[in-house]
Design a protein around this motif. Structure first.
Motif, PDB file in Angstrom:
ATOM      1  N   ARG A  54       1.042  -1.109   0.160  1.00 28.22           N
ATOM      2  CA  ARG A  54      -0.134   0.078  -0.065  1.00 28.22           C
ATOM      3  C   ARG A  54       0.755   1.381  -0.029  1.00 28.22           C
ATOM      4  NH1 ARG A  54      -4.701  -1.795  -1.661  1.00 28.22           N
ATOM      5  NH2 ARG A  54      -5.643  -3.593  -0.316  1.00 28.22           N
ATOM      6  N   VAL A  55       0.540   2.237  -0.516  1.00 27.50           N
ATOM      7  CA  VAL A  55       1.028   3.605  -0.569  1.00 27.50           C
ATOM      8  C   VAL A  55       0.622   4.487   0.792  1.00 27.50           C
ATOM      9  CG1 VAL A  55       1.517   5.922  -1.839  1.00 27.50           C
ATOM     10  CG2 VAL A  55       1.271   3.676  -3.201  1.00 27.50           C
ATOM     11  N   GLY A  76      11.635  -3.607   0.125  1.00 29.65           N
ATOM     12  CA  GLY A  76      11.546  -2.370  -0.364  1.00 29.65           C
ATOM     13  C   GLY A  76      10.622  -1.561   0.253  1.00 29.65           C
ATOM     14  N   TYR A  77      10.907  -0.109   0.369  1.00 30.00           N
ATOM     15  CA  TYR A  77      10.034   0.882   1.093  1.00 30.00           C
ATOM     16  C   TYR A  77       9.684   2.073   0.073  1.00 30.00           C
ATOM     17  CZ  TYR A  77      14.819   2.353   1.999  1.00 30.00           C
ATOM     18  OH  TYR A  77      16.232   2.672   1.693  1.00 30.00           O
ATOM     19  N   ASP A  78       9.635   1.912  -1.289  1.00 27.37           N
ATOM     20  CA  ASP A  78       9.436   3.199  -2.060  1.00 27.37           C
ATOM     21  C   ASP A  78       7.981   3.333  -1.977  1.00 27.37           C
ATOM     22  OD1 ASP A  78       9.936   0.471  -3.484  1.00 27.37           O
ATOM     23  OD2 ASP A  78       8.287   1.382  -4.623  1.00 27.37           O
ATOM     24  N   ASN A 211      14.935   4.605  -6.937  1.00 24.01           N
ATOM     25  CA  ASN A 211      15.456   5.815  -6.317  1.00 24.01           C
ATOM     26  C   ASN A 211      15.320   6.862  -7.492  1.00 24.01           C
ATOM     27  OD1 ASN A 211      18.155   5.573  -7.514  1.00 24.01           O
ATOM     28  ND2 ASN A 211      18.484   4.353  -5.420  1.00 24.01           N
ATOM     29  N   ALA A 212      15.883   8.221  -7.327  1.00 23.25           N
ATOM     30  CA  ALA A 212      15.843   9.035  -8.142  1.00 23.25           C
ATOM     31  C   ALA A 212      16.814   8.609  -9.397  1.00 23.25           C
ATOM     32  CB  ALA A 212      16.157  10.318  -7.587  1.00 23.25           C
ATOM     33  N   ARG A 237      12.148  -3.215  -9.377  1.00 23.19           N
ATOM     34  CA  ARG A 237      10.880  -2.487  -9.399  1.00 23.19           C
ATOM     35  C   ARG A 237      10.710  -2.056 -10.926  1.00 23.19           C
ATOM     36  NH1 ARG A 237      10.087  -3.971  -5.056  1.00 23.19           N
ATOM     37  NH2 ARG A 237       9.500  -2.859  -3.318  1.00 23.19           N
ATOM     38  N   GLY A 238       9.157  -1.989 -11.213  1.00 19.38           N
ATOM     39  CA  GLY A 238       8.715  -1.710 -12.843  1.00 19.38           C
ATOM     40  C   GLY A 238       9.225  -0.307 -13.177  1.00 19.38           C
TER      41      GLY A 238
END
Length: 322
Positions: A54-55, A76-78, A211-212, A237-238
């Protein structure tokens, strides 16, 4: 027992039972309507949240005045707004290491499956097309003794590299934000720039954090650098990949095949990827084994338990607050 825990995604039944025996538990249920609205309401008096996928940020946690921890059942924690969590002094914990080996297994399975056209040939055979000896259209790529390029030599990347080096006598190339000298020496792995790796590797496996710097890391330019027999695997990640550029590279035979477990938008629904025979599409199941999902949920439970006992959890993403 008075402490309230909100479970915001599916979790292993044994861990859910543990939670219910020690805390007041509320389970978010998509069948009851807007999930974000449920989280917004239930987090108002919650002491902890646990789950994954969930975001979470100001939009659904702005009223969470006594929240101490979000215990994520993931590495992951994005999905989490760290700036917001730091401002609110809410710990975010994760579950590294316990899923390393099983995720590396899946990456290697994707690599091998794509190289030997396993999924396509399975469907081809079931459709009744096997009427004579298999010809060049059914041929794949050798794996043993080839060059494996790892983009992101973290724990999972190193585990994949070990499988290639020790199990398949592969030469290992890697690209990372910094050199991993000790890991690389054990595998005789060569550090190189990304463009160099793409030009030389027979197999490219992506395991970077999102990440960026890594967003849209792979686009038309990168796929054009790869060899026409190369196999591309993404378990990171996609958003690391420009999906349209990958579709073009596969459709135009710029690369031989791809194996994917992650996508720009999930769950994956209508996509040009489904029209291609030279790509394997899995539903984000990198850690999805019974044993590993239990280990992840149990570690998340331990992190949560420590935080609610006013102790520092074992794995904290944001150990200090800004």
């Amino acid at each position: 027992m008075n402490q309230k825990v909100v479970v915001f995604s599916q979790i292993h039944e044994k861990i859910l039972a543990k939670l219910k025996s020690n805390y007041h538990v509320v389970v978010i249920d998509p069948k009851l309507g807007d999930v974000n609205a449920q989280i917004l309401k239930e987090s108002e008096d919650a002491d902890a949240l646990i789950g994954a996928g969930r975001v979470l940020g100001a939009h659904n946690l702005k009223n969470a005045k006594q929240l101490k921890i979000i215990s994520s059942v993931s590495v992951g924690y994005d999905n989490y707004d760290l700036d917001f969590l730091n401002q609110q002094k809410i710990w975010l914990s994760n579950t590294p290491h316990v899923l390393t080996e099983t995720t590396a297994d899946l990456a290697f399975a994707l690599m091998m499956g794509a190289a030997r056209q396993i999924a396509h040939l399975d469907q081809w055979t079931k459709a009744g097309h096997w009427k004579r000896t298999a010809g060049p259209a059914q041929f794949g790529q050798d794996i043993f003794g080839k060059t494996l390029g790892i983009v992101g030599l973290g724990h999972i990347g190193a585990a994949i590299a070990r499988r290639g080096f020790y199990g398949f006598n592969m030469d290992i190339l890697y690209h990372n934000r910094r050199e991993k000298i000790e890991v690389a020496e054990a595998l005789n792995a060569e550090y190189c720039e990304l463009n160099d790796l793409l030009q030389r590797a027979d197999f490219v496996v992506v395991t970077v954090d999102l990440n960026a710097d890594s967003k849209a890391l792979f686009g038309a330019k990168e796929f054009a650098l790869m060899q026409p027999h190369a196999v591309f695997v993404n378990i990171a990640r996609g958003a690391v990949v420009d999906e349209a550029a990958l579709v073009d590279a596969l459709r135009n035979k710029q690369i031989f095949a791809a194996g994917l477990d992650v996508y720009e938008k999930e769950p994956l629904q209508s996509t040009a990827l489904f029209e291609l025979d030279n790509v394997i599409t899995l539903p984000h199941v990198g850690s999805a084994t019974l044993e590993t999902r239990y280990k992840m949920a149990n570690l998340a439970y331990q992190n949560l338990k420590l935080a609610l006992n006013k102790q520092k959890p074992r794995y904290i993403v944001n150990p200090t607050f800004s």
